[in-house]
Design an enzyme around this catalytic site. Structure first.
Site, PDB file in Angstrom:
ATOM      1  N   PRO A 231       0.320 -10.357   4.232  1.00  0.00           N
ATOM      2  CG  PRO A 231       0.071 -11.751   6.199  1.00  0.00           C
ATOM      3  CD  PRO A 231      -0.269 -10.377   5.711  1.00  0.00           C
ATOM      4  CE  LYS A 314      -7.514  -0.783   4.605  1.00  0.00           C
ATOM      5  NZ  LYS A 314      -7.929  -2.108   5.199  1.00  0.00           N
TER       6      LYS A 314
HETATM    7  C1  LIG Z   1      -4.000  -4.738   5.694  1.00  0.00           C
HETATM    8  S1  LIG Z   1      -2.550  -5.139   4.941  1.00  0.00           S
HETATM    9  C2  LIG Z   1      -2.920  -6.269   3.570  1.00  0.00           C
HETATM   10  C3  LIG Z   1      -3.471  -7.653   4.515  1.00  0.00           C
HETATM   11  C4  LIG Z   1      -3.776  -8.523   3.217  1.00  0.00           C
HETATM   12  N1  LIG Z   1      -5.083  -8.194   2.335  1.00  0.00           N
HETATM   13  C5  LIG Z   1      -4.028  -9.979   3.624  1.00  0.00           C
HETATM   14  O1  LIG Z   1      -5.093 -10.439   3.626  1.00  0.00           O
HETATM   15  O2  LIG Z   1      -2.982 -10.456   4.187  1.00  0.00           O
HETATM   16  C6  LIG Z   1      -2.035  -3.616   4.001  1.00  0.00           C
HETATM   17  C7  LIG Z   1      -0.945  -4.196   3.037  1.00  0.00           C
HETATM   18  O3  LIG Z   1      -0.758  -3.076   1.943  1.00  0.00           O
HETATM   19  C8  LIG Z   1       0.668  -2.811   1.895  1.00  0.00           C
HETATM   20  N2  LIG Z   1       0.839  -1.389   1.256  1.00  0.00           N
HETATM   21  C9  LIG Z   1       0.652  -0.300   1.808  1.00  0.00           C
HETATM   22  N3  LIG Z   1       0.725   0.751   0.803  1.00  0.00           N
HETATM   23  C10 LIG Z   1       1.296   0.016  -0.548  1.00  0.00           C
HETATM   24  C11 LIG Z   1       1.719   0.454  -1.658  1.00  0.00           C
HETATM   25  N4  LIG Z   1       1.917   1.631  -1.953  1.00  0.00           N
HETATM   26  N5  LIG Z   1       1.946  -0.679  -2.498  1.00  0.00           N
HETATM   27  C12 LIG Z   1       1.789  -1.782  -2.197  1.00  0.00           C
HETATM   28  N6  LIG Z   1       1.738  -2.421  -0.915  1.00  0.00           N
HETATM   29  C13 LIG Z   1       1.174  -1.267  -0.137  1.00  0.00           C
HETATM   30  C14 LIG Z   1       1.336  -2.853   3.081  1.00  0.00           C
HETATM   31  O4  LIG Z   1       2.681  -3.203   2.952  1.00  0.00           O
HETATM   32  C15 LIG Z   1       0.376  -4.017   3.735  1.00  0.00           C
HETATM   33  O5  LIG Z   1       1.104  -5.292   3.583  1.00  0.00           O
END
Ligand SMILES: C[S@@+](CC[C@H](N)C(=O)[O-])C[C@H]1O[C@@H](n2cnc3c(N)ncnc32)[C@H](O)[C@@H]1O
Length: 362
Positions: A231, A314
């Site tokens: 977010p 991860k």
């Molecule tokens: C751990 S959260 C990120 C939190 C963010 N760094 C923050 O500080 O609020 C991981 C995010 O990666 C996104 N995500 C996962 N695979 C993705 C992709 N292939 N392309 C774009 N976003 C991706 C997910 O939608 C999710 O919102």
């Protein structure tokens, strides 16, 4: 007792033990790790070996799973809780100090830190650690072992409480150890931060760059991409540094982040999207297989799409040290250009590590 004492996240002792063992062996030091699962610390012992040389061969900056690296001085078990101070002073009078030698008449240690491992078992010792520090400090000063007033540049003395009647004595060279007690930087989540993840990027900038690097590499007006941005915690941290951000995620970003006018939100796949022009920074917190992330990050450097990057890997699998080395090797190989790479399990990282990469010599 000759060796190192390193703190880590509870549960990651096997990773830290494997890392210390492999790196010590590569540097030609024979030794072995001693640890208990979930204890939050690992001792790496080199019986009859040279702990100073071992410590120099394993700089704290290069260690991934060690929050802190100390040189062991003594193990004091079965202490009488009515007098823990006399045995400490006796042990210190015969111990050798890490770091620059004291000048004639100068106390060997500049500061005292009374700590305990970051574990469920040791958590209840925090009150004792505070009270005991207040009692020990004047006694050490009287014995000529501690500077009359704190001197952070001198070697630090660490008392690591394992139980009410058991402690480890250790010391650190302030140039080659974490500056924070327990190796944990104190960061508070700002009330405007869109997510707790913001703390990870803040901690990465704070602990993986020195002041000069930070001033040089992170400047207002720079351009960044944030892959997996929703977010918006990492984007928010970049905005606070004055950067312009292209935020890549299918998910929504918090409104106040968008309201800054310095964010472009693109609902794209972070593994396919590429920037229209080279950027100063790329940050990536996408939850994916670590090797896939490492490979994509390498593409960014190989193609010259960014100068610097911070990314998370991860590590939910069992062999996390092995996976770490595989990913870092793969990244370095595929990036195909000389980079300075630092990797660390930050305090705010859970089952993951954070990597920072920048051009060599930057
Ligand atoms: C751990 S959260 C990120 C939190 C963010 N760094 C923050 O500080 O609020 C991981 C995010 O990666 C996104 N995500 C996962 N695979 C993705 C992709 N292939 N392309 C774009 N976003 C991706 C997910 O939608 C999710 O919102």
């Amino acid at each position: 007792m000759s060796g190192l004492l390193c703190y880590c996240r509870a549960g990651f002792e096997p990773e830290l033990a494997a890392e210390l063992g492999e790196r010590a062996a590569a540097a030609g030091h024979a030794g072995y790790a001693v640890t208990d699962r979930d204890s939050g610390y690992v001792r790496f012992l080199v019986p009859g070996g040279d702990a100073h040389a071992l410590s120099r061969a394993l700089p704290w900056r290069d260690l991934v799973f060690a929050r802190q690296k100390l040189q062991l001085l003594a193990d004091l078990p079965a202490l009488d809780p009515k007098d823990r101070i006399a045995p400490i002073i006796a042990a210190l009078q015969s111990a050798s100090v890490a770091g620059p030698p004291a000048a004639a008449g100068q106390a060997p240690y500049g500061t005292l830190l009374v700590e305990h491992p970051d574990s469920d078992a040791a958590g209840p010792l925090s009150g004792l650690a505070r009270a005991f520090g207040n009692a020990l400090r004047p006694a050490l000063r009287k014995a000529g072992l501690l500077a009359a007033s704190d001197d952070p540049r001198r070697p630090r003395l660490h008392v690591c409480l394992l139980a009410g009647d058991h402690l480890l004595l250790a010391c650190s060279d302030s140039r080659d150890s974490s500056p924070w007690p327990n190796g944990v930087p104190r960061l508070r989540l700002h009330r405007d931060a869109p997510s707790r993840s913001a703390l990870k990027l803040e901690e990465a900038f704070m602990s993986m760059l020195d002041d000069a690097e930070r001033a040089r590499l992170l400047k207002p007006g720079m351009h960044a991409a944030d892959l997996g941005a929703a977010p918006g915690g990492w984007t928010w941290v970049l905005l606070r540094e004055g950067l312009q951000v292209m935020a890549i995620d299918n998910g929504p970003l918090r409104e106040h982040v968008m309201d800054t006018g310095r964010v472009t939100h693109l609902r794209e796949d972070g593994f396919r999207w590429q920037p229209p022009r080279p950027l100063d920074w790329m940050v990536c917190d996408m939850v994916e297989q670590p090797r896939r992330v490492a490979s994509r990050m390498a593409t960014w450097f190989r193609e010259g799409w960014c100068r610097q990057a911070v990314f998370n890997l991860k590590l939910p699998m069992k062999k996390r040290w092995l996976e770490t080395t595989l990913c870092l090797d793969l990244f370095a190989r595929e990036a195909g250009r000389p980079l300075t790479v630092r990797a660390r399990q930050l305090y705010h990282d859970r089952e993951e590590i954070t990597v920072i990469a920048m051009p060599s010599g930057s």
